[in-house]
Motif scaffolding. Structure first.
Motif, PDB file in Angstrom:
ATOM      1  N   ASP A 102       0.850  -1.179   0.000  1.00  0.00           N
ATOM      2  CA  ASP A 102       0.000   0.000   0.000  1.00  0.00           C
ATOM      3  C   ASP A 102       0.896   1.241   0.000  1.00  0.00           C
ATOM      4  O   ASP A 102       1.740   1.398   0.890  1.00  0.00           O
ATOM      5  N   HIS A 142      -3.403   7.414  -3.255  1.00  0.00           N
ATOM      6  CA  HIS A 142      -2.636   6.246  -2.881  1.00  0.00           C
ATOM      7  C   HIS A 142      -3.056   5.100  -3.796  1.00  0.00           C
ATOM      8  O   HIS A 142      -4.093   5.163  -4.457  1.00  0.00           O
ATOM      9  N   PHE A 182      -2.747   0.583  -4.343  1.00  0.00           N
ATOM     10  CA  PHE A 182      -2.554  -0.724  -3.728  1.00  0.00           C
ATOM     11  C   PHE A 182      -2.177  -1.710  -4.820  1.00  0.00           C
ATOM     12  O   PHE A 182      -2.749  -1.683  -5.908  1.00  0.00           O
TER      13      PHE A 182
END
Length: 259
Positions: free
Chosen positions: A186, A198, A200
């Motif tokens: 992550d 962000h 993942f």
């Protein structure tokens, strides 16, 4: 220098050296190797229990002599990783069989064993990166990884087996098949509002490595308890980078019970 004095010196040297050789960078999959040990069976009915530690992990071995020349072995290994940015545990276990021959009068011993088993490991990691001026794009990367692997090894030993001291040369060839390696990462930009953006990612890998570990083991004590010190040379045969392992020497110290 007497045999006992040499064994004690070797044990002190092994205790002061870096004692957990990390093989994680040999392949994309993390793998941590422990020092092998010699079963040292003598006659039918012998049972030897042995434990060794290298400050980053340990190995427990058991060997039983079915006959005067055939023995069973089992081995369980545990690696404990404690760095702040990368920590976790790995364990494995194997069962095997082999042959041994002890010349009683000359106290020379020869052995050959092979074993196979299974292992698993789980690791957690965190990295922080940033730019100095201005402080932007500072990211925190966290991840966890779990591997499962099959491990098989074959080993030959030869040396002197005495009442108070023993010296053995050994050579092991270990094959590791990491058939499952799942990593979850992550990435978070902490300077962005609400920690965004962000992303993942999931990474799947496999690895196959072959490692040779020739070495030397010394034991000293009085039956049934003997102390031991080992040092082996880690050689990547295949599936490894040419400049690895960074520290090719793998020392360990331990204790053995003879029954």
């Amino acid at each position: 220098m007497r045999t006992r004095d040499f064994a004690i010196i070797l044990g002190l040297v092994a205790a002061t050296l870096q004692s957990c050789s990390t093989i994680s960078s040999l392949t994309p999959s993390p793998y941590y190797l422990q020092a092998p040990s010699a079963p040292l069976l003598q006659t039918k009915g012998n049972l030897n229990l042995s434990g060794s530690w290298s400050f980053g992990g340990g190995t427990f071995d058991a060997a039983y002599a079915l006959t005067n020349h055939i023995g069973l072995v089992s081995e369980a290994s545990l690696a404990i990783l404690t760095p702040a940015d990368f920590h976790g545990t790995q364990w494995s276990g194997e069962l095997g069989v082999g042959v041994f021959d002890t010349a009683i009068k000359s106290k020379l011993v020869y052995e050959a064993f092979a074993a196979a088993g299974w292992g698993t490991g789980r690791y957690d990691e965190q990295e922080v990166s940033s730019f100095d001026l201005p402080l932007i794009n500072r990211t925190i990367e966290t991840g966890n990884e779990k591997i499962s692997f099959l491990r098989a090894w074959t080993q030959v030993d030869a040396g002197y087996l005495g009442k108070y001291a023993s010296m053995i040369f050994l050579a092991r060839l270990t094959y590791v098949n990491v058939y499952s390696d799942n990593e979850y990462r992550d990435h978070i930009n902490v300077e962005a509002p609400d920690g965004q953006p962000h992303y993942f990612e999931i990474i799947h890998r496999t690895a196959r490595i072959l490692i040779a570990t020739p070495g030397f083991e010394a034991r000293f004590g009085v039956d049934p308890v003997h102390f031991k010190a080992m040092i082996v040379l880690v050689i990547g045969v295949s599936g490894v980078a040419r400049n690895e392992p960074r520290d090719p020497l793998l020392p360990a110290i331990g204790i053995t019970w003879r029954f």
